[in-house]
Design a protein around this motif. Structure first.
Motif, PDB file in Angstrom:
ATOM      1  N   UNK A  92       0.855  -1.178   0.000  1.00  0.00           N
ATOM      2  CA  UNK A  92       0.000   0.000   0.000  1.00  0.00           C
ATOM      3  C   UNK A  92       0.894   1.231   0.000  1.00  0.00           C
ATOM      4  N   UNK A  93       0.746   2.072  -1.017  1.00  0.00           N
ATOM      5  CA  UNK A  93       1.458   3.349  -1.068  1.00  0.00           C
ATOM      6  C   UNK A  93       0.537   4.390  -0.436  1.00  0.00           C
ATOM      7  N   UNK A  94       1.028   5.035   0.597  1.00  0.00           N
ATOM      8  CA  UNK A  94       0.172   5.928   1.372  1.00  0.00           C
ATOM      9  C   UNK A  94       0.846   7.284   1.530  1.00  0.00           C
ATOM     10  N   UNK A  95       0.166   8.331   1.129  1.00  0.00           N
ATOM     11  CA  UNK A  95       0.697   9.677   1.354  1.00  0.00           C
ATOM     12  C   UNK A  95       0.704   9.982   2.845  1.00  0.00           C
ATOM     13  N   UNK A  96       1.658  10.807   3.253  1.00  0.00           N
ATOM     14  CA  UNK A  96       1.798  11.106   4.676  1.00  0.00           C
ATOM     15  C   UNK A  96       0.715  12.022   5.224  1.00  0.00           C
ATOM     16  N   UNK A  97      -0.120  12.583   4.366  1.00  0.00           N
ATOM     17  CA  UNK A  97      -1.200  13.448   4.843  1.00  0.00           C
ATOM     18  C   UNK A  97      -2.531  12.711   4.952  1.00  0.00           C
ATOM     19  N   UNK A  98      -2.505  11.389   4.805  1.00  0.00           N
ATOM     20  CA  UNK A  98      -3.726  10.587   4.868  1.00  0.00           C
ATOM     21  C   UNK A  98      -3.966  10.128   6.304  1.00  0.00           C
ATOM     22  N   UNK A  99      -5.199  10.272   6.711  1.00  0.00           N
ATOM     23  CA  UNK A  99      -5.631   9.732   8.006  1.00  0.00           C
ATOM     24  C   UNK A  99      -6.713   8.706   7.688  1.00  0.00           C
ATOM     25  N   UNK A 100      -6.301   7.447   7.726  1.00  0.00           N
ATOM     26  CA  UNK A 100      -7.212   6.373   7.326  1.00  0.00           C
ATOM     27  C   UNK A 100      -8.405   6.265   8.264  1.00  0.00           C
ATOM     28  N   UNK A 101      -9.547   5.954   7.679  1.00  0.00           N
ATOM     29  CA  UNK A 101     -10.722   5.606   8.470  1.00  0.00           C
ATOM     30  C   UNK A 101     -10.402   4.290   9.181  1.00  0.00           C
ATOM     31  N   UNK A 102     -10.890   4.086  10.390  1.00  0.00           N
ATOM     32  CA  UNK A 102     -10.561   2.860  11.133  1.00  0.00           C
ATOM     33  C   UNK A 102     -10.891   1.556  10.413  1.00  0.00           C
ATOM     34  N   UNK A 103     -11.857   1.575   9.492  1.00  0.00           N
ATOM     35  CA  UNK A 103     -12.235   0.343   8.791  1.00  0.00           C
ATOM     36  C   UNK A 103     -11.751   0.307   7.347  1.00  0.00           C
ATOM     37  N   UNK A 104     -10.935   1.251   6.952  1.00  0.00           N
ATOM     38  CA  UNK A 104     -10.542   1.354   5.544  1.00  0.00           C
ATOM     39  C   UNK A 104      -9.787   0.127   5.034  1.00  0.00           C
ATOM     40  N   UNK A 105      -8.878  -0.410   5.823  1.00  0.00           N
ATOM     41  CA  UNK A 105      -8.117  -1.567   5.355  1.00  0.00           C
ATOM     42  C   UNK A 105      -8.988  -2.817   5.273  1.00  0.00           C
ATOM     43  N   UNK A 106      -9.977  -2.919   6.129  1.00  0.00           N
ATOM     44  CA  UNK A 106     -10.915  -4.045   6.053  1.00  0.00           C
ATOM     45  C   UNK A 106     -11.558  -4.068   4.666  1.00  0.00           C
ATOM     46  N   UNK A 107     -12.045  -2.913   4.228  1.00  0.00           N
ATOM     47  CA  UNK A 107     -12.739  -2.833   2.941  1.00  0.00           C
ATOM     48  C   UNK A 107     -11.777  -2.977   1.760  1.00  0.00           C
ATOM     49  N   UNK A 108     -10.621  -2.366   1.848  1.00  0.00           N
ATOM     50  CA  UNK A 108      -9.635  -2.473   0.778  1.00  0.00           C
ATOM     51  C   UNK A 108      -9.204  -3.925   0.573  1.00  0.00           C
ATOM     52  N   UNK A 109      -8.852  -4.597   1.650  1.00  0.00           N
ATOM     53  CA  UNK A 109      -8.388  -5.980   1.550  1.00  0.00           C
ATOM     54  C   UNK A 109      -9.514  -6.905   1.097  1.00  0.00           C
ATOM     55  N   UNK A 110     -10.736  -6.629   1.513  1.00  0.00           N
ATOM     56  CA  UNK A 110     -11.875  -7.443   1.066  1.00  0.00           C
ATOM     57  C   UNK A 110     -12.060  -7.324  -0.448  1.00  0.00           C
ATOM     58  N   UNK A 111     -11.919  -6.118  -0.979  1.00  0.00           N
ATOM     59  CA  UNK A 111     -12.030  -5.930  -2.428  1.00  0.00           C
ATOM     60  C   UNK A 111     -10.931  -6.694  -3.159  1.00  0.00           C
ATOM     61  N   UNK A 112      -9.733  -6.625  -2.645  1.00  0.00           N
ATOM     62  CA  UNK A 112      -8.627  -7.341  -3.284  1.00  0.00           C
ATOM     63  C   UNK A 112      -8.827  -8.849  -3.202  1.00  0.00           C
ATOM     64  N   UNK A 113      -9.382  -9.346  -2.098  1.00  0.00           N
ATOM     65  CA  UNK A 113      -9.664 -10.784  -1.975  1.00  0.00           C
ATOM     66  C   UNK A 113     -10.754 -11.223  -2.950  1.00  0.00           C
ATOM     67  N   UNK A 114     -11.772 -10.371  -3.130  1.00  0.00           N
ATOM     68  CA  UNK A 114     -12.867 -10.705  -4.040  1.00  0.00           C
ATOM     69  C   UNK A 114     -12.445 -10.664  -5.507  1.00  0.00           C
ATOM     70  N   UNK A 115     -11.442  -9.862  -5.797  1.00  0.00           N
ATOM     71  CA  UNK A 115     -10.996  -9.678  -7.184  1.00  0.00           C
ATOM     72  C   UNK A 115      -9.488  -9.915  -7.267  1.00  0.00           C
ATOM     73  N   UNK A 116      -9.058 -11.185  -7.240  1.00  0.00           N
ATOM     74  CA  UNK A 116      -7.625 -11.480  -7.171  1.00  0.00           C
ATOM     75  C   UNK A 116      -6.800 -11.024  -8.372  1.00  0.00           C
ATOM     76  N   UNK A 117      -7.442 -10.693  -9.481  1.00  0.00           N
ATOM     77  CA  UNK A 117      -6.698 -10.246 -10.640  1.00  0.00           C
ATOM     78  C   UNK A 117      -6.435  -8.733 -10.613  1.00  0.00           C
ATOM     79  N   UNK A 118      -7.023  -8.070  -9.625  1.00  0.00           N
ATOM     80  CA  UNK A 118      -6.823  -6.618  -9.484  1.00  0.00           C
ATOM     81  C   UNK A 118      -5.428  -6.376  -8.913  1.00  0.00           C
ATOM     82  N   UNK A 119      -4.714  -5.465  -9.556  1.00  0.00           N
ATOM     83  CA  UNK A 119      -3.370  -5.143  -9.082  1.00  0.00           C
ATOM     84  C   UNK A 119      -3.310  -3.812  -8.364  1.00  0.00           C
ATOM     85  N   UNK A 120      -4.232  -2.939  -8.683  1.00  0.00           N
ATOM     86  CA  UNK A 120      -4.266  -1.629  -8.049  1.00  0.00           C
ATOM     87  C   UNK A 120      -5.687  -1.364  -7.590  1.00  0.00           C
ATOM     88  N   UNK A 121      -5.805  -0.913  -6.364  1.00  0.00           N
ATOM     89  CA  UNK A 121      -7.146  -0.686  -5.823  1.00  0.00           C
ATOM     90  C   UNK A 121      -7.161   0.672  -5.118  1.00  0.00           C
TER      91      UNK A 121
END
Length: 121
Positions: A92-121
């Protein structure tokens, strides 16, 4: 050991942004409950003075690696250099000015798991 997720955060002279970014990231990582370890690399892009692990204080318990450039590099170069130095299933490339929502990685990783051919999300 190959990490499940490695987060790369390029930054330059912006401790006031980096520390809250890492604090929010730690909460999002904890909430994602990943089975495999998570790593973080902060790319210090010629900050003056150089970043020190002491800026994290006692509040960040995630392992943070530091990659320092003595002269300013492009965003892409810094990210690529950091990515080449780690073994991870996902980066995950993350800018230093980002303040992630507490559940953001849950949703990001779920999308990547559902779509294994996706390289960028």
């Amino acid at each position: 050991m190959i990490m499940g997720l490695h987060i790369i955060i390029p930054s330059r002279d912006l401790t006031d942004l980096l520390v809250p970014c890492l604090e929010h990231l730690q909460i999002a990582v904890r909430n994602a409950e990943m089975e495999r370890p998570t790593g973080i690399t902060v790319v210090d892009n010629a900050s003056s003075p150089a970043y020190s692990p002491s800026i994290l204080k006692a509040g960040i318990s995630l392992p943070v690696a530091w990659l320092r450039f003595d002269s300013h590099q492009s965003f892409a170069h810094g990210c690529n250099q950091a990515a080449q130095a780690v073994e991870a299933d996902r980066i995950l490339l993350l800018n230093n000015d980002v303040r992630l929502h507490p559940e953001s990685l849950i949703h990001l990783l779920a999308q990547l798991d559902r779509h294994p051919r996706v390289g960028i999300c």
